[in-house]
Design a protein around this motif. Structure first.
Motif, PDB file in Angstrom:
ATOM      1  N   ILE A 173      91.569 -36.071  63.802  1.00 27.02           N
ATOM      2  CA  ILE A 173      93.005 -36.100  63.529  1.00 27.02           C
ATOM      3  C   ILE A 173      93.738 -36.872  64.620  1.00 27.02           C
ATOM      4  N   SER A 174      94.862 -37.450  64.239  1.00 25.77           N
ATOM      5  CA  SER A 174      95.781 -38.082  65.177  1.00 25.77           C
ATOM      6  C   SER A 174      97.145 -37.417  65.021  1.00 25.77           C
ATOM      7  N   LEU A 175      97.792 -37.145  66.127  1.00 21.87           N
ATOM      8  CA  LEU A 175      99.088 -36.476  66.076  1.00 21.87           C
ATOM      9  C   LEU A 175     100.084 -37.251  65.227  1.00 21.87           C
ATOM     10  N   ARG A 176     100.096 -38.569  65.339  1.00 24.06           N
ATOM     11  CA  ARG A 176     101.101 -39.353  64.613  1.00 24.06           C
ATOM     12  C   ARG A 176     100.884 -39.340  63.103  1.00 24.06           C
ATOM     13  N   GLU A 177      99.696 -38.908  62.652  1.00 22.93           N
ATOM     14  CA  GLU A 177      99.400 -38.901  61.219  1.00 22.93           C
ATOM     15  C   GLU A 177      99.610 -37.539  60.567  1.00 22.93           C
ATOM     16  N   LEU A 178      99.865 -36.486  61.344  1.00 22.88           N
ATOM     17  CA  LEU A 178      99.875 -35.138  60.781  1.00 22.88           C
ATOM     18  C   LEU A 178     100.869 -34.980  59.635  1.00 22.88           C
ATOM     19  N   THR A 179     102.096 -35.447  59.830  1.00 21.91           N
ATOM     20  CA  THR A 179     103.097 -35.317  58.772  1.00 21.91           C
ATOM     21  C   THR A 179     102.702 -36.128  57.554  1.00 21.91           C
ATOM     22  N   GLU A 180     102.205 -37.327  57.777  1.00 24.54           N
ATOM     23  CA  GLU A 180     101.814 -38.206  56.672  1.00 24.54           C
ATOM     24  C   GLU A 180     100.692 -37.607  55.827  1.00 24.54           C
ATOM     25  N   ILE A 181      99.760 -36.910  56.463  1.00 22.84           N
ATOM     26  CA  ILE A 181      98.631 -36.347  55.715  1.00 22.84           C
ATOM     27  C   ILE A 181      98.895 -34.897  55.299  1.00 22.84           C
ATOM     28  N   GLY A 182     100.083 -34.400  55.614  1.00 15.21           N
ATOM     29  CA  GLY A 182     100.464 -33.070  55.183  1.00 15.21           C
ATOM     30  C   GLY A 182      99.706 -31.946  55.854  1.00 15.21           C
ATOM     31  N   LEU A 183      99.335 -32.151  57.121  1.00  9.33           N
ATOM     32  CA  LEU A 183      98.585 -31.121  57.845  1.00  9.33           C
ATOM     33  C   LEU A 183      99.497 -30.451  58.870  1.00  9.33           C
ATOM     34  N   ALA A 184      99.819 -29.187  58.644  1.00  6.74           N
ATOM     35  CA  ALA A 184     100.643 -28.427  59.577  1.00  6.74           C
ATOM     36  C   ALA A 184      99.766 -27.841  60.675  1.00  6.74           C
ATOM     37  N   THR A 185     100.334 -27.680  61.857  1.00  6.00           N
ATOM     38  CA  THR A 185      99.547 -27.162  62.972  1.00  6.00           C
ATOM     39  C   THR A 185      99.039 -25.747  62.705  1.00  6.00           C
ATOM     40  N   ASP A 186      99.751 -24.984  61.881  1.00  9.79           N
ATOM     41  CA  ASP A 186      99.288 -23.634  61.594  1.00  9.79           C
ATOM     42  C   ASP A 186      98.173 -23.605  60.546  1.00  9.79           C
ATOM     43  N   ASN A 187      97.726 -24.787  60.115  1.00 12.35           N
ATOM     44  CA  ASN A 187      96.636 -24.884  59.144  1.00 12.35           C
ATOM     45  C   ASN A 187      95.368 -25.487  59.745  1.00 12.35           C
ATOM     46  N   PHE A 188      95.365 -25.687  61.072  1.00 10.48           N
ATOM     47  CA  PHE A 188      94.196 -26.280  61.716  1.00 10.48           C
ATOM     48  C   PHE A 188      92.940 -25.437  61.488  1.00 10.48           C
ATOM     49  N   THR A 189      93.102 -24.116  61.472  1.00 11.55           N
ATOM     50  CA  THR A 189      91.916 -23.251  61.362  1.00 11.55           C
ATOM     51  C   THR A 189      91.139 -23.512  60.076  1.00 11.55           C
ATOM     52  N   ARG A 190      91.816 -23.938  59.045  1.00  8.79           N
ATOM     53  CA  ARG A 190      91.131 -24.223  57.777  1.00  8.79           C
ATOM     54  C   ARG A 190      90.177 -25.406  57.905  1.00  8.79           C
TER      55      ARG A 190
END
Length: 257
Positions: A173-190
């Protein structure tokens, strides 16, 4: 729990400065090594290995103008190229090869979509096969729709990897892509099983520009780092090529809070 801090470099002359700035590791691109003759590579390898840095993560297995999902892509030619490239990476101690070029996997909107998907599968199978001989894992990064139209979320990556059928294929993962790929920080465990490498940059920087996090830049990085700590991430975090001692110190301070 600790991480290694790494810096992207665009030229080999920047390696010594990265070591002086306090980095543990440098992220090289394949092109930097493949542009060298055999004699030049031997000399550079000796210098790099004496730098005190590690080179466990490298990036960009193909030149930026190569498109895997288009007519004319010759798998056999690029197999020979990558055999040589991966051997050079292995001699430097590389263990992960990141592929984050969205343009290389853009699919047509109609026509031979399935055949190009199959072409991509064959390429990744080959790349993993070559890399596997040196215990190197290939990382395919999910990217937002502004950069590609295929493999845009972690869920898609999770479903795609089994199709390739290679155990040394994972993601990052890249921090700058998180919003674009729809990955919230509270969903990392998945997706803990897929977060095999991390790149951290200012997410507000302009498209195509990577900027190192810096104090006072208006971004809040703590939730991202906290989420990594929550999944016990202990790998490498790579900062952009503009990172220096000040940027590194700031990021280390945030991580250690």
């Amino acid at each position: 729990m600790s991480v290694r801090w790494c810096k992207m470099v665009n030229n080999l002359s920047a390696v010594d400065q990265a070591a002086a700035d306090g980095f543990d590791s440098v992220q090289l691109t394949v092109g930097l090594l493949m542009n060298l003759s055999e004699q030049q590579f031997v000399r550079q390898k000796d210098h790099l290995l004496k730098s005190g840095l590690v080179f466990k993560v490298c990036a960009a297995p193909l030149p930026m103008d190569v498109r895997v999902t288009q007519k004319g892509f010759n798998l056999y030619i690029w197999t020979e190229y990558l055999k040589k490239a991966v051997q050079r990476l292995a001699e430097l101690g590389c263990r992960k090869l990141a592929w984050s070029d969205g343009r290389a996997r853009v699919l047509p909107w109609e026509g031979e979509v399935m055949s190009f998907k199959e072409q991509l599968l064959q390429f990744l199978f080959m790349l993993c096969e070559v890399a596997g001989h040196y215990d190197i894992t290939v990382l395919v990064e999910p990217l937002g729709p502004r950069r590609t139209n295929f493999l845009n979320t972690m869920e898609e990556i999770d479903n795609f990897i089994p199709l390739v059928g290679k155990k040394n294929l994972s993601s990052m993962i890249s921090l700058r892509e998180l919003t674009e790929i729809g990955l919230a920080t509270d969903n990392f465990t998945r997706y803990t099983h897929l977060i095999s490498h991390v790149q951290m940059e200012n997410p507000l920087s302009a498209a195509g520009v990577r900027l190192c996090p810096r104090q006072g830049d208006g971004c809040e990085y703590r939730p991202f780092l906290r989420a990594l700590r929550d999944i016990d991430y202990n790998g490498i975090i790579t900062l952009p090529d503009d990172a220096d001692n000040d940027g590194l110190t700031y990021c280390r301070t945030l991580w250690n809070e």
